[in-house]
Design an enzyme around this catalytic site. Structure first.
Site, short mmCIF file in Angstrom:
data_model
loop_
_atom_site.label_atom_id
_atom_site.label_comp_id
_atom_site.label_asym_id
_atom_site.label_seq_id
_atom_site.Cartn_x
_atom_site.Cartn_y
_atom_site.Cartn_z
N LYS A 13 -5.80 -9.74 0.35
CA LYS A 13 -6.03 -10.53 -0.86
C LYS A 13 -5.09 -11.73 -0.96
CE LYS A 13 -5.41 -7.41 -4.05
NZ LYS A 13 -5.14 -6.19 -3.25
N ARG A 88 -6.91 -4.90 -12.83
CA ARG A 88 -6.93 -3.69 -12.00
C ARG A 88 -7.33 -2.47 -12.80
NH1 ARG A 88 -2.51 -5.79 -8.07
NH2 ARG A 88 -2.52 -4.30 -6.40
N ARG A 127 2.60 -4.53 7.93
CA ARG A 127 3.25 -5.43 6.98
C ARG A 127 4.63 -4.88 6.60
NH1 ARG A 127 0.12 -6.76 1.49
NH2 ARG A 127 1.02 -4.81 0.78
N ARG A 133 8.51 -4.84 2.64
CA ARG A 133 8.30 -4.61 1.21
C ARG A 133 8.68 -3.20 0.83
NH1 ARG A 133 2.74 -6.93 -1.37
NH2 ARG A 133 2.82 -4.87 -2.31
N ARG A 144 -0.78 4.17 -3.49
CA ARG A 144 -1.40 2.93 -3.96
C ARG A 144 -2.91 2.92 -3.67
NH1 ARG A 144 1.43 -1.22 -0.90
NH2 ARG A 144 0.37 -2.77 -2.14
P1 AMP Z 1 0.18 -6.33 -5.13
O1 AMP Z 1 1.12 -7.30 -4.50
O2 AMP Z 1 -1.00 -7.01 -5.77
O3 AMP Z 1 -0.25 -5.23 -4.19
O4 AMP Z 1 0.96 -5.63 -6.33
C1 AMP Z 1 2.14 -4.90 -6.09
C2 AMP Z 1 2.42 -3.95 -7.25
O5 AMP Z 1 2.59 -4.68 -8.45
C3 AMP Z 1 1.32 -2.95 -7.56
O6 AMP Z 1 1.36 -1.80 -6.72
C4 AMP Z 1 1.63 -2.61 -9.01
O7 AMP Z 1 2.75 -1.76 -9.13
C5 AMP Z 1 2.04 -3.98 -9.55
N1 AMP Z 1 0.86 -4.72 -10.06
C6 AMP Z 1 0.33 -5.87 -9.56
N2 AMP Z 1 -0.74 -6.24 -10.25
C7 AMP Z 1 -0.90 -5.31 -11.24
C8 AMP Z 1 -1.85 -5.14 -12.28
N3 AMP Z 1 -2.87 -6.00 -12.46
N4 AMP Z 1 -1.68 -4.08 -13.10
C9 AMP Z 1 -0.67 -3.21 -12.95
N5 AMP Z 1 0.23 -3.29 -11.97
C10 AMP Z 1 0.12 -4.34 -11.11
#
Ligand code: AMP
Length: 191
Positions: A13, A88, A127, A133, A144
């Site tokens: 993404k 989400r 990654r 990360r 996740r």
């Molecule tokens: P990402 O980089 O999009 O995979 O997001 C990393 C982490 O940030 C996720 O595993 C959540 O803990 C938090 N996060 C990101 N976007 C959201 C969202 N829309 N709602 C809740 N938590 C989020």
């Protein structure tokens, strides 16, 4: 152009969001990136979000919604935006509806990247090795994926019913996937 980009963790993404946003001249707004920036800067928001992120859980809707609302209100998002990683949850869908309605526009498309589940875990472990990360350990990766299946996958049906869903095969090279997204969005009328 008002777009959202969905897909399970590891679907690519973030990379695609930047390409697509550049193409349309709109900001790519990644909730994950904003959270990570706050964690690095040690802000109150970062301190609050970190414990959820480290566990592979979603940050509570209230915190996430407020953050997105503030970001969308910034001047660069006035012509449009691409949301990467938001909404989400079903509650976030409703919040976003309100935010977009407030601008007098509509959501143009919800792009979902579809990727083979086994490939996803491999990509995320790769990654973890290259980016380091904190939430890319195997246990957290699996958590996740599960949270995505339970809380986010149902959103696909919501957007399908609204006839704004654009499904794109996320397998293959970055360039191939970008081209597929552009081709799919060519057919989408802009609000
Ligand atoms: P990402 O980089 O999009 O995979 O997001 C990393 C982490 O940030 C996720 O595993 C959540 O803990 C938090 N996060 C990101 N976007 C959201 C969202 N829309 N709602 C809740 N938590 C989020």
């Amino acid at each position: 152009m008002r777009l959202i980009l969905m897909g399970p963790p590891g679907a690519g993404k973030g990379t695609q969001a930047r390409h697509v946003a550049d193409h349309f001249g709109i900001p790519a707004i990644s909730t994950g990136d904003i959270f990570r920036a706050n964690v690095s800067a040690g802000t109150e928001l970062g301190v609050e979000a970190q414990r959820y992120m480290d566990a592979g859980e979603y940050v509570p809707d209230e915190i996430t919604n407020r953050m997105v609302r503030n970001r969308i209100d910034e001047a660069d998002a006035e012509p449009g935006f691409l949301l990467d990683g938001y909404p989400r949850t079903l509650a976030q869908v409703e919040e976003l509806d309100g935010m977009i309605r407030h601008t007098g526009h509509a959501l143009d498309a919800a792009v979902v990247l579809t990727v083979d589940p086994e490939e996803l875990v491999q990509r995320l472990l790769q990654r973890a090795r290259t980016e380091g990360r904190a939430d890319d350990t195997e246990d957290v990766i699996r958590r996740r994926q599960q949270v995505y299946r339970e809380q986010t996958e149902p959103l696909i049906d919501v957007y399908r019913e609204r006839k704004v869903l654009v499904e794109v095969d996320g397998m293959g090279s970055v360039d191939a996937v970008t081209e597929r997204i552009f081709a799919a969005l060519d057919d989408v009328p802009q609000s």
